[in-house]
Design a protein around this motif. Structure first.
Motif, PDB file in Angstrom:
ATOM      1  N   ARG A  89     -20.917  32.021 -79.999  1.00  0.00           N
ATOM      2  CA  ARG A  89     -20.634  31.564 -81.351  1.00  0.00           C
ATOM      3  C   ARG A  89     -19.877  30.240 -81.309  1.00  0.00           C
ATOM      4  O   ARG A  89     -19.076  30.015 -80.396  1.00  0.00           O
ATOM      5  CB  ARG A  89     -19.799  32.609 -82.098  1.00  0.00           C
ATOM      6  CG  ARG A  89     -20.548  33.872 -82.443  1.00  0.00           C
ATOM      7  CD  ARG A  89     -19.595  34.979 -82.881  1.00  0.00           C
ATOM      8  NE  ARG A  89     -18.891  35.567 -81.748  1.00  0.00           N
ATOM      9  CZ  ARG A  89     -17.632  35.977 -81.779  1.00  0.00           C
ATOM     10  NH1 ARG A  89     -16.896  35.843 -82.875  1.00  0.00           N
ATOM     11  NH2 ARG A  89     -17.075  36.500 -80.708  1.00  0.00           N
ATOM     12  N   ALA A  90     -20.124  29.397 -82.308  1.00  0.00           N
ATOM     13  CA  ALA A  90     -19.437  28.116 -82.405  1.00  0.00           C
ATOM     14  C   ALA A  90     -19.056  27.870 -83.858  1.00  0.00           C
ATOM     15  O   ALA A  90     -19.920  27.925 -84.739  1.00  0.00           O
ATOM     16  CB  ALA A  90     -20.323  26.987 -81.893  1.00  0.00           C
ATOM     17  N   LEU A  91     -17.773  27.612 -84.098  1.00  0.00           N
ATOM     18  CA  LEU A  91     -17.281  27.328 -85.440  1.00  0.00           C
ATOM     19  C   LEU A  91     -17.466  25.842 -85.717  1.00  0.00           C
ATOM     20  O   LEU A  91     -16.726  25.002 -85.196  1.00  0.00           O
ATOM     21  CB  LEU A  91     -15.809  27.714 -85.549  1.00  0.00           C
ATOM     22  CG  LEU A  91     -15.152  27.562 -86.921  1.00  0.00           C
ATOM     23  CD1 LEU A  91     -15.751  28.553 -87.919  1.00  0.00           C
ATOM     24  CD2 LEU A  91     -13.639  27.765 -86.815  1.00  0.00           C
ATOM     25  N   ALA A  92     -18.474  25.510 -86.514  1.00  0.00           N
ATOM     26  CA  ALA A  92     -18.805  24.106 -86.762  1.00  0.00           C
ATOM     27  C   ALA A  92     -19.763  24.003 -87.928  1.00  0.00           C
ATOM     28  O   ALA A  92     -20.416  24.972 -88.323  1.00  0.00           O
ATOM     29  CB  ALA A  92     -19.417  23.472 -85.510  1.00  0.00           C
ATOM     30  N   ALA A  93     -19.855  22.793 -88.474  1.00  0.00           N
ATOM     31  CA  ALA A  93     -20.775  22.505 -89.571  1.00  0.00           C
ATOM     32  C   ALA A  93     -22.091  21.962 -89.039  1.00  0.00           C
ATOM     33  O   ALA A  93     -22.158  21.412 -87.931  1.00  0.00           O
ATOM     34  CB  ALA A  93     -20.145  21.494 -90.529  1.00  0.00           C
ATOM     35  N   ALA A  94     -23.128  22.074 -89.835  1.00  0.00           N
ATOM     36  CA  ALA A  94     -24.449  21.584 -89.445  1.00  0.00           C
ATOM     37  C   ALA A  94     -24.463  20.081 -89.237  1.00  0.00           C
ATOM     38  O   ALA A  94     -25.274  19.566 -88.462  1.00  0.00           O
ATOM     39  CB  ALA A  94     -25.472  21.956 -90.522  1.00  0.00           C
ATOM     40  N   GLU A  95     -23.561  19.383 -89.910  1.00  0.00           N
ATOM     41  CA  GLU A  95     -23.519  17.931 -89.809  1.00  0.00           C
ATOM     42  C   GLU A  95     -22.803  17.443 -88.552  1.00  0.00           C
ATOM     43  O   GLU A  95     -22.838  16.243 -88.240  1.00  0.00           O
ATOM     44  CB  GLU A  95     -22.828  17.356 -91.050  1.00  0.00           C
ATOM     45  CG  GLU A  95     -23.520  17.666 -92.354  1.00  0.00           C
ATOM     46  CD  GLU A  95     -23.130  19.010 -92.958  1.00  0.00           C
ATOM     47  OE1 GLU A  95     -23.554  19.299 -94.091  1.00  0.00           O
ATOM     48  OE2 GLU A  95     -22.396  19.789 -92.283  1.00  0.00           O
ATOM     49  N   VAL A 119     -29.357  14.533 -94.929  1.00  0.00           N
ATOM     50  CA  VAL A 119     -29.580  13.438 -93.985  1.00  0.00           C
ATOM     51  C   VAL A 119     -28.803  13.674 -92.696  1.00  0.00           C
ATOM     52  O   VAL A 119     -29.345  13.550 -91.586  1.00  0.00           O
ATOM     53  CB  VAL A 119     -29.194  12.090 -94.631  1.00  0.00           C
ATOM     54  CG1 VAL A 119     -29.290  10.959 -93.608  1.00  0.00           C
ATOM     55  CG2 VAL A 119     -30.094  11.794 -95.822  1.00  0.00           C
ATOM     56  N   ALA A 120     -27.528  14.044 -92.817  1.00  0.00           N
ATOM     57  CA  ALA A 120     -26.703  14.251 -91.630  1.00  0.00           C
ATOM     58  C   ALA A 120     -27.179  15.451 -90.824  1.00  0.00           C
ATOM     59  O   ALA A 120     -27.214  15.417 -89.586  1.00  0.00           O
ATOM     60  CB  ALA A 120     -25.239  14.428 -92.035  1.00  0.00           C
ATOM     61  N   ALA A 125     -29.960  17.775 -86.079  1.00  0.00           N
ATOM     62  CA  ALA A 125     -31.021  18.606 -85.504  1.00  0.00           C
ATOM     63  C   ALA A 125     -31.888  17.779 -84.569  1.00  0.00           C
ATOM     64  O   ALA A 125     -32.217  18.221 -83.451  1.00  0.00           O
ATOM     65  CB  ALA A 125     -31.869  19.220 -86.613  1.00  0.00           C
ATOM     66  N   ALA A 126     -32.262  16.581 -85.005  1.00  0.00           N
ATOM     67  CA  ALA A 126     -33.086  15.719 -84.147  1.00  0.00           C
ATOM     68  C   ALA A 126     -32.341  15.344 -82.866  1.00  0.00           C
ATOM     69  O   ALA A 126     -32.954  15.249 -81.795  1.00  0.00           O
ATOM     70  CB  ALA A 126     -33.490  14.462 -84.919  1.00  0.00           C
TER      71      ALA A 126
END
Length: 250
Positions: A89-95, A119-120, A125-126
């Motif tokens: 698990r990782a506590l983080a935002a998609a951006e 956009v971010a 993801a890319a």
């Protein structure tokens, strides 16, 4: 309708993490397989972004050698850990994904992308995808072609844009701007629930969690279920969804 900020709304779910894990619907195997089949490489390492309590993570575990669940809500990740104790698990935002460049074969998001900065999140993801990798997005949308579900959405004030036709059109418009050439697929599904379970499920939605009077919203849901001709007196309800999926290759 509540006047909470987008950040307050997307971080509100931890308050209902146990019921969220218990009652949010699963994802159809057919659509998960379709998303992953969009990769032109073998899918071994997957990131589940906006993983919540792990509904989609659970589907990914038998399909990948390694799954990393990423979410910005510590309470949701803690519940995911209780449900799926072996998952990283990782506590983080998609951006701001805590993943190295080119480190995964697929990035998936279950009922989460509408909370992201498009956009971010697409750029991240890319960045983390290996060549030939795939980004997959899935949602459950209440099927408002069913009369009582349309009435439920009226009570919930169009929670999170989840009215079927409108949600699909808005999401297509958003994704065309940041994920050019994304492919789409959808299918229906039905989840059988007791009326009290449906009330508890609705209580995991952000507009109920952050409503000025959540008890009043729950009261109106119970009243609807007790009086609507399609639900009154029923011990088990067939709750219909349209599950929408998108896949995109950078």
């Amino acid at each position: 309708m509540d006047h909470a900020s987008p950040d307050e709304r997307r971080l509100s779910f931890g308050a209902a993490a146990t019921d969220y894990a218990r009652l949010r619907p699963p994802y159809p195997d057919e659509l998960v397989d379709w998303v992953l089949a969009g990769a032109t490489r073998t899918v071994r390492d997957v990131a589940d972004v906006g993983a919540g309590t792990g509904a989609l993570t659970r589907s990914l575990l038998p399909r990948a050698a390694s799954v990393t669940a990423v979410d910005p809500d510590a309470a949701m990740l803690a519940e995911l850990g209780r449900q799926l104790p072996g998952v990283h698990r990782a506590l983080a935002a998609a951006e701001h994904l805590p993943l190295a460049d080119g480190s995964v074969d697929a990035v998936l998001c279950g009922a989460a992308w509408h909370w992201f900065d498009d956009v971010a999140a697409a750029a991240e993801a890319a960045r983390v995808l290996r060549p030939g990798g795939v980004l997959g997005l899935l949602w459950h949308v209440r099927d408002d072609r069913v009369a009582w579900m349309s009435a439920l959405t009226d009570v919930l004030d169009g929670d999170e844009g989840m009215r079927d036709a409108a949600a699909g059109e808005r999401m297509r418009t958003r994704l065309e701007q940041v994920l050019p050439g994304a492919e789409r697929r959808s299918r229906g599904m039905v989840v059988v629930m007791a009326p009290d379970e449906l009330v508890a499920l609705c209580s995991t939605y952000s507009t109920v969690l952050l409503a000025p009077d959540p008890d009043d919203v729950r009261r109106r849901i119970r009243q609807l279920l007790a009086t609507h001709p399609d639900t009154a007196g029923r011990a088990a309800l067939e709750v219909p969804y349209v599950v929408r999926a998108y896949r995109w290759r950078p």
